[in-house]
Design a protein around this motif. Structure first.
Motif, short mmCIF file in Angstrom:
data_model
loop_
_atom_site.label_atom_id
_atom_site.label_comp_id
_atom_site.label_asym_id
_atom_site.label_seq_id
_atom_site.Cartn_x
_atom_site.Cartn_y
_atom_site.Cartn_z
N ASP A 1 -36.05 23.35 11.40
CA ASP A 1 -35.77 23.55 12.87
C ASP A 1 -34.48 22.40 13.11
O ASP A 1 -34.27 21.20 12.59
CB ASP A 1 -37.13 23.06 13.36
N GLY A 2 -33.74 22.98 14.17
CA GLY A 2 -32.78 22.35 14.74
C GLY A 2 -31.48 22.30 14.00
O GLY A 2 -30.44 21.53 14.45
N GLY B 1 -38.89 14.94 5.09
CA GLY B 1 -37.45 14.29 5.43
C GLY B 1 -36.75 13.93 4.32
O GLY B 1 -37.24 14.29 3.03
N THR C 1 -42.09 24.39 9.54
CA THR C 1 -41.20 24.93 10.53
C THR C 1 -41.70 25.76 11.69
O THR C 1 -43.19 26.07 11.72
CB THR C 1 -40.06 25.77 10.07
N VAL D 1 -36.27 8.07 11.27
CA VAL D 1 -36.59 8.66 12.22
C VAL D 1 -37.91 9.56 12.09
O VAL D 1 -38.63 9.72 13.13
CB VAL D 1 -35.50 9.69 12.86
N LEU D 2 -37.99 10.44 11.15
CA LEU D 2 -38.96 11.25 11.22
C LEU D 2 -40.21 10.61 11.07
O LEU D 2 -41.34 11.37 11.25
CB LEU D 2 -38.63 12.32 9.90
N ARG E 1 -29.26 13.87 9.72
CA ARG E 1 -29.69 12.52 10.12
C ARG E 1 -30.40 12.12 11.19
O ARG E 1 -31.26 11.50 11.15
CB ARG E 1 -28.39 11.85 9.96
N LYS E 2 -30.07 12.91 12.28
CA LYS E 2 -30.54 12.52 13.48
C LYS E 2 -32.06 12.69 13.61
O LYS E 2 -32.89 12.20 14.29
CB LYS E 2 -29.88 13.12 14.71
N SER E 3 -32.56 13.76 12.80
CA SER E 3 -33.82 14.38 12.98
C SER E 3 -34.67 13.91 11.60
O SER E 3 -35.98 14.04 11.69
CB SER E 3 -33.89 15.80 13.35
N TYR E 4 -34.12 14.36 10.55
CA TYR E 4 -34.66 14.31 9.12
C TYR E 4 -34.63 13.09 8.34
O TYR E 4 -35.05 12.99 6.98
CB TYR E 4 -34.20 15.58 8.39
N ARG F 1 -42.96 10.52 13.83
CA ARG F 1 -43.70 11.91 14.09
C ARG F 1 -45.22 11.86 13.29
O ARG F 1 -46.22 12.50 13.81
CB ARG F 1 -43.05 12.98 14.06
N ALA G 1 -26.34 16.39 12.47
CA ALA G 1 -27.42 16.86 12.85
C ALA G 1 -28.85 16.50 12.02
O ALA G 1 -30.11 16.13 12.71
CB ALA G 1 -27.60 18.43 13.24
#
Length: 366
Positions: free
Chosen positions: A304-305, A169, A147, A354-355, A347-350, A358, A345
């Motif tokens: 984060d987020g 994730g 983080t 998606v993850l 699901r969109k990032s983690y 990165r 939130a």
């Protein structure tokens, strides 16, 4: 007139990654809960992902561990080595082997480089650990913080030269329709506050139980289910303390040795408390978010987020008590709305689909 010749297709270049971890037993709170999802996501992107633990090479086909595989051989075949955690004996060995083989390696220290939490005793062990730690930090191509909180702590220690934030994730679809275990329901007729992870004061188990006792009537109708492995004799001591206080009808301790049991507990939980006093992977937070369970998390572990979607408190006893009171006094409708926003939130990032990008960006950049 020139004659053109058909070009021969170029062979697909596959990135080979090796992931080193202490154990692939998916105990509650362990990165082993999350790592198989990363392996699947990388393979879906045509990236080879091999996992080696202290028990040997891990097979994701259900065959378990292969103790015959040699770490040095796997490092020799890898393009990038990723060490998940630092506080286990295999980690410095993997770092040393990767340096000798001139292979770039990523180190995710999980707070071991920043948190003042002693894990080794003895003068030789402390000196050896400090020396290997310095070499690993100096030799790592990247330090991967979980983080921004950990990244800032690394910066405060002067270790920010090659730090990137790289969280863990989850496969969110796996938690979409969980079935209950029956344990939480059997424990109480009211609402269930779940703590999912190792039973250890450093990870907030003592602070949570004290906070629960201190908020008095605001905890009426609630019970606590502590689900996780025992890191020593803490479960025995905490159970004895609960009995002395006459709270055995409101606090229960159970094992959570696999993802199926963890999903079962989450299906019956009304809120989850992840109030660790030190950096940890935050895996149980993501499991709760994916399951639609309201979360109270300490600042040193919250991904984060998710601020605003997850109730955040400082990793201190008073702040934990206030945060717990705020969560337990929410209405059912309020908790449901918070959990819904958090899942969206998260699901969109983690979600690993998606993850994983990165991770790929980091690995290919090395």
């Amino acid at each position: 007139m020139f004659r053109t010749c058909p070009l021969e297709p170029r062979p697909l270049v596959t990135l080979r990654t090796l992931h080193v971890i202490d154990s692939m037993v998916p105990d509650a709170g362990s990165p082993a809960v999350s790592l198989p999802g990363l392996v699947r996501a990388l393979k879906n992107r045509s990236v080879e992902a091999t996992v080696f633990s202290s028990a040997g090479r891990w097979n994701d086909d259900g065959a378990g561990q292969d103790g015959s595989a040699e770490l040095h051989e796997l490092i020799g075949r890898a393009d990038v080595v990723h060490i998940h955690g630092w506080d286990f004996s295999l980690a410095p060995k993997a770092a040393s082997a990767a340096r000798r083989a001139k292979k770039p390696y990523v180190l995710s220290p999980h707070g071991s480089l920043t948190d003042a939490y002693p894990r080794r005793t003895g003068l030789w062990s402390k000196w050896s650990a400090a020396l290997s730690q310095r070499r690993a930090v100096r030799g790592a191509a990247r330090l991967a913080a979980l983080t921004d909180f950990e990244a800032n702590a690394l910066q405060d220690r002067g270790l920010d030269k090659s730090v990137t934030v790289l969280p863990y994730g989850l496969d969110f679809d796996r938690y979409a329709h969980p079935s209950g275990s029956g344990d939480a329901a059997a424990h109480a007729d009211g609402r269930c506050l779940l703590m999912l992870g190792p039973i250890d004061p450093a990870l907030g188990s003592v602070a949570l139980l004290k906070a629960f006792a201190e908020i008095g009537g605001d905890a009426d109708g609630w019970s606590v289910l502590v689900a996780g492995s025992d890191t020593g004799d803490w479960r025995k001591m905490l159970e004895a303390a609960v009995r002395r206080k006459g709270g055995e009808d409101r606090v229960r301790f159970v094992q959570a040795p696999d993802v199926a049991s963890q999903c079962g507990f989450l299906a019956e939980a009304d809120a989850l408390a992840a109030v660790s006093l030190r950096t940890s992977t935050g895996v149980s937070i993501m499991q709760a978010v994916a399951s639609g369970v309201t979360v109270l998390a300490s600042r040193c572990v919250v991904p984060d987020g998710l601020n605003g979607a997850v109730r955040v408190c400082e990793p201190q006893r008073g702040a934990i008590r206030d945060g717990l009171r705020a969560v337990l006094t929410l209405s059912d409708a309020q908790r449901a709305a918070i959990a819904r926003d958090a899942r969206e939130a998260g699901r969109k990032s983690y979600d690993w689909s998606v993850l994983v990008d990165r991770y790929l960006e980091l690995y290919r950049g090395l």
